[in-house]
Design a protein around this motif. Structure first.
Motif, mmCIF file in Angstrom:
data_model
loop_
_atom_site.group_PDB
_atom_site.id
_atom_site.type_symbol
_atom_site.label_atom_id
_atom_site.label_comp_id
_atom_site.label_asym_id
_atom_site.label_seq_id
_atom_site.Cartn_x
_atom_site.Cartn_y
_atom_site.Cartn_z
ATOM 1 N N LYS A 172 2.069 8.494 3.493
ATOM 2 C CA LYS A 172 2.943 8.004 2.438
ATOM 3 C C LYS A 172 2.760 6.516 2.176
ATOM 4 C CE LYS A 172 6.622 11.423 3.094
ATOM 5 N NZ LYS A 172 8.067 11.622 3.374
ATOM 6 N N GLN A 173 2.541 5.738 3.209
ATOM 7 C CA GLN A 173 2.399 4.297 3.027
ATOM 8 C C GLN A 173 1.149 3.948 2.228
ATOM 9 O OE1 GLN A 173 4.832 2.122 3.696
ATOM 10 N NE2 GLN A 173 5.929 4.000 4.255
ATOM 11 N N GLU A 174 0.098 4.721 2.407
ATOM 12 C CA GLU A 174 -1.123 4.502 1.622
ATOM 13 C C GLU A 174 -0.853 4.753 0.137
ATOM 14 O OE1 GLU A 174 -5.662 6.285 1.061
ATOM 15 O OE2 GLU A 174 -4.436 6.938 2.771
ATOM 16 N N VAL A 175 -0.104 5.823 -0.147
ATOM 17 C CA VAL A 175 0.206 6.156 -1.543
ATOM 18 C C VAL A 175 1.127 5.101 -2.151
ATOM 19 C CG1 VAL A 175 1.201 7.868 -3.103
ATOM 20 C CG2 VAL A 175 -0.081 8.620 -1.088
ATOM 21 N N ILE A 176 2.150 4.689 -1.403
ATOM 22 C CA ILE A 176 3.082 3.673 -1.904
ATOM 23 C C ILE A 176 2.355 2.354 -2.163
ATOM 24 C CG2 ILE A 176 5.074 2.252 -1.263
ATOM 25 C CD1 ILE A 176 6.182 4.752 0.177
ATOM 26 N N LYS A 177 1.429 1.997 -1.285
ATOM 27 C CA LYS A 177 0.622 0.787 -1.497
ATOM 28 C C LYS A 177 -0.165 0.909 -2.806
ATOM 29 C CE LYS A 177 -2.941 -2.034 0.795
ATOM 30 N NZ LYS A 177 -4.040 -1.892 -0.196
ATOM 31 N N GLY A 178 -0.732 2.107 -3.053
ATOM 32 C CA GLY A 178 -1.464 2.322 -4.294
ATOM 33 C C GLY A 178 -0.577 2.222 -5.514
ATOM 34 N N ILE A 179 0.645 2.748 -5.423
ATOM 35 C CA ILE A 179 1.592 2.672 -6.545
ATOM 36 C C ILE A 179 1.902 1.215 -6.881
ATOM 37 C CG2 ILE A 179 3.968 3.143 -7.247
ATOM 38 C CD1 ILE A 179 3.762 5.749 -5.575
ATOM 39 N N ASN A 180 2.131 0.408 -5.873
ATOM 40 C CA ASN A 180 2.479 -0.989 -6.100
ATOM 41 C C ASN A 180 1.314 -1.806 -6.654
ATOM 42 O OD1 ASN A 180 5.233 -1.057 -5.315
ATOM 43 N ND2 ASN A 180 4.643 -0.961 -3.163
ATOM 44 N N GLU A 181 0.103 -1.326 -6.480
ATOM 45 C CA GLU A 181 -1.078 -2.048 -6.961
ATOM 46 C C GLU A 181 -1.422 -1.732 -8.413
ATOM 47 O OE1 GLU A 181 -4.066 -0.981 -4.147
ATOM 48 O OE2 GLU A 181 -3.470 -2.511 -2.685
ATOM 49 N N ILE A 182 -0.816 -0.715 -8.989
ATOM 50 C CA ILE A 182 -1.114 -0.341 -10.370
ATOM 51 C C ILE A 182 -0.553 -1.391 -11.324
ATOM 52 C CG2 ILE A 182 -0.750 1.381 -12.176
ATOM 53 C CD1 ILE A 182 -0.526 3.504 -10.012
ATOM 54 N N LYS A 183 -1.358 -1.804 -12.283
ATOM 55 C CA LYS A 183 -0.940 -2.765 -13.293
ATOM 56 C C LYS A 183 -1.103 -2.144 -14.682
ATOM 57 C CE LYS A 183 -0.488 -5.874 -10.052
ATOM 58 N NZ LYS A 183 0.857 -6.269 -9.566
ATOM 59 N N SER A 184 -0.158 -2.448 -15.570
ATOM 60 C CA SER A 184 -0.223 -1.944 -16.941
ATOM 61 C C SER A 184 -1.325 -2.665 -17.701
ATOM 62 C CB SER A 184 1.123 -2.154 -17.645
ATOM 63 O OG SER A 184 1.065 -1.701 -18.970
ATOM 64 N N PHE A 185 -2.172 -1.870 -18.403
ATOM 65 C CA PHE A 185 -3.310 -2.483 -19.106
ATOM 66 C C PHE A 185 -3.989 -1.447 -19.999
ATOM 67 C CE2 PHE A 185 -7.748 -3.957 -19.409
ATOM 68 C CZ PHE A 185 -7.534 -5.263 -19.837
ATOM 69 N N GLY A 186 -4.688 -1.902 -21.041
ATOM 70 C CA GLY A 186 -5.634 -1.081 -21.790
ATOM 71 C C GLY A 186 -5.036 -0.113 -22.784
ATOM 72 N N GLY A 187 -5.901 0.813 -23.278
ATOM 73 C CA GLY A 187 -5.509 1.831 -24.243
ATOM 74 C C GLY A 187 -4.957 3.060 -23.549
ATOM 75 N N THR A 188 -5.074 4.240 -24.196
ATOM 76 C CA THR A 188 -4.523 5.466 -23.620
ATOM 77 C C THR A 188 -5.517 6.618 -23.768
ATOM 78 O OG1 THR A 188 -2.345 4.742 -24.400
ATOM 79 C CG2 THR A 188 -2.503 6.953 -23.481
ATOM 80 N N GLY A 189 -6.185 6.969 -22.684
ATOM 81 C CA GLY A 189 -7.104 8.107 -22.691
ATOM 82 C C GLY A 189 -6.461 9.324 -22.046
ATOM 83 N N LEU A 190 -5.364 9.798 -22.620
ATOM 84 C CA LEU A 190 -4.608 10.906 -22.026
ATOM 85 C C LEU A 190 -5.440 12.183 -21.945
ATOM 86 C CD1 LEU A 190 -2.040 12.332 -21.019
ATOM 87 C CD2 LEU A 190 -1.322 12.540 -23.416
ATOM 88 N N TYR A 191 -6.107 12.565 -23.033
ATOM 89 C CA TYR A 191 -6.860 13.814 -23.036
ATOM 90 C C TYR A 191 -7.979 13.781 -22.003
ATOM 91 C CZ TYR A 191 -4.597 14.122 -27.652
ATOM 92 O OH TYR A 191 -3.698 14.138 -28.683
#
Length: 352
Positions: A172-191
């Motif tokens: 869980k700590q590895e995943v939480i660390k990854g969540i905290n490292e995400i930054k908002s940026f760029g366009g949207t390639g949802l598909y």
């Protein structure tokens, strides 16, 4: 308790009006049964047709169809909600019926509920989410913290690019660390992101796999996939997609008044296409839509229960009906022999 019931029924009403998830049949008091909606691709308005390719029913979809090619069986995930808004967990095999293209499937099994869960967290980090981004991260952390020790999580993010932050892990700590490292940026390639998850990242794992997709549904930059292709990829699998919907629409007049930088404003029509897409995605997969606003502010503590609901799904397994000399979409309806229930079930599969 009354407030909880009212909130649940408001959400159900939102589904029925906004995402067309709940049929009038499910809520008709005179019926002696309840059933799920089959999946049929949404016909977009003519002016939006250019944003989506028509279904190619004759296209060869035989390769990599999960559960049909490998074991000659298909598993249908089903969630059953009672009239109090609670997940119903006491049903037996004899309570269910399955219909494929309105033909009843008599021979099927009800699989045991899974002890472990493989959860894919897929986060839209495009500029349209920036105002809510810290709250999104907090909610993902709460969801991870609520999982059982043996559950595994894959964390992925997308803007115009797709990135896996953590492969499936129970750390869980590895995943939480990854969540905290995400930054908002760029366009949207949802598909592209949905196609990538199903085509390249989902592995055969023990336990049940589900995807939690957090997005506003608007795609702006996909290159390798489109509306139709990404849905076709998801349709091949028995993996439910649960959407936490972000309402990020900002009227043009409001963006002009704002003193803060505002991401490029999408049109109302583009947001409508996003809602159509998410409706299709959850209906074909057996998931459902929740509103991000229902999990924010004073309601934050409610989100972890979402993971528990995934564990309470029913899984109905049967041999699929194949088409003769062609590849076709087969519509699925699941019926429960009790009235006044709401069913969310995988709504179709591709025969071969």
């Amino acid at each position: 308790m009354k407030k909880v019931v009212i909130a649940v029924f408001c959400l159900a009403l939102f589904h029925s009006i906004f995402f067309s998830q709940i049929s009038d049949e499910n809520q008709t008091k005179s019926k002696i049964y309840s059933e799920s909606l089959p999946y049929e691709p949404t016909e977009l308005p003519d002016q939006d047709a250019k944003n989506r390719k028509k279904t190619k029913k004759k296209k060869d979809k035989k390769a990599n169809i999960r559960g049909i090619q490998t074991s000659n069986s298909l598993t249908i995930p089903v969630t059953v909600i009672d009239d109090q808004g609670r997940v119903k967990t006491d049903l037996k095999k004899s309570d269910f019926q399955i219909f494929v293209d309105d033909k009843e499937i008599v021979d099927f099994t009800l699989e045991d509920k899974a002890k472990t869960l493989n959860l894919v967290l897929l986060l839209d980090k495009s500029p349209s989410t920036w105002k809510q981004f810290r709250e999104l991260q907090d909610l993902l952390i709460k969801m991870v913290e609520d999982l059982d020790p043996e559950d595994k999580v894959m964390l992925a993010e997308f803007d115009e690019r797709f990135k896996v932050r953590t492969k499936f892990t129970n750390d869980k700590q590895e995943v939480i660390k990854g969540i905290n490292e995400i930054k908002s940026f760029g366009g949207t390639g949802l598909y592209d992101a949905v196609r990538r998850i199903f085509k390249e990242e989902i592995l055969d794992l023990e336990g049940r796999t589900a995807i939690v997709l957090i997005t506003d549904g608007v795609d702006t930059t996909s290159q390798k996939s489109d509306y139709e292709k990404s849905l076709e990829e998801a349709e091949k699998y028995d993996i439910p997609v649960f959407v936490i919907y972000l309402d990020t629409f900002v009227p043009l007049d409001d963006t002009k008044k704002s003193k803060n930088p505002v991401p490029k404003t999408m049109t109302k029509e583009e947001y409508e296409i996003g809602k159509y897409y998410l409706t299709d995605l959850v209906r074909l997969s057996g998931g459902r839509v929740s509103l991000f606003n229902d999990f924010s502010g004073s309601q934050k503590g409610e989100l972890p229960k979402f993971a528990r609901e995934l564990r309470q799904k029913y899984y109905l397994k049967f041999s699929p009906i194949d088409a003769e000399n062609s590849v076709e979409r087969k519509q699925i309806k699941v019926r429960v022999n009790y009235p006044d229930l709401i069913l969310f079930a995988k709504g179709s599969y591709i025969s071969n």
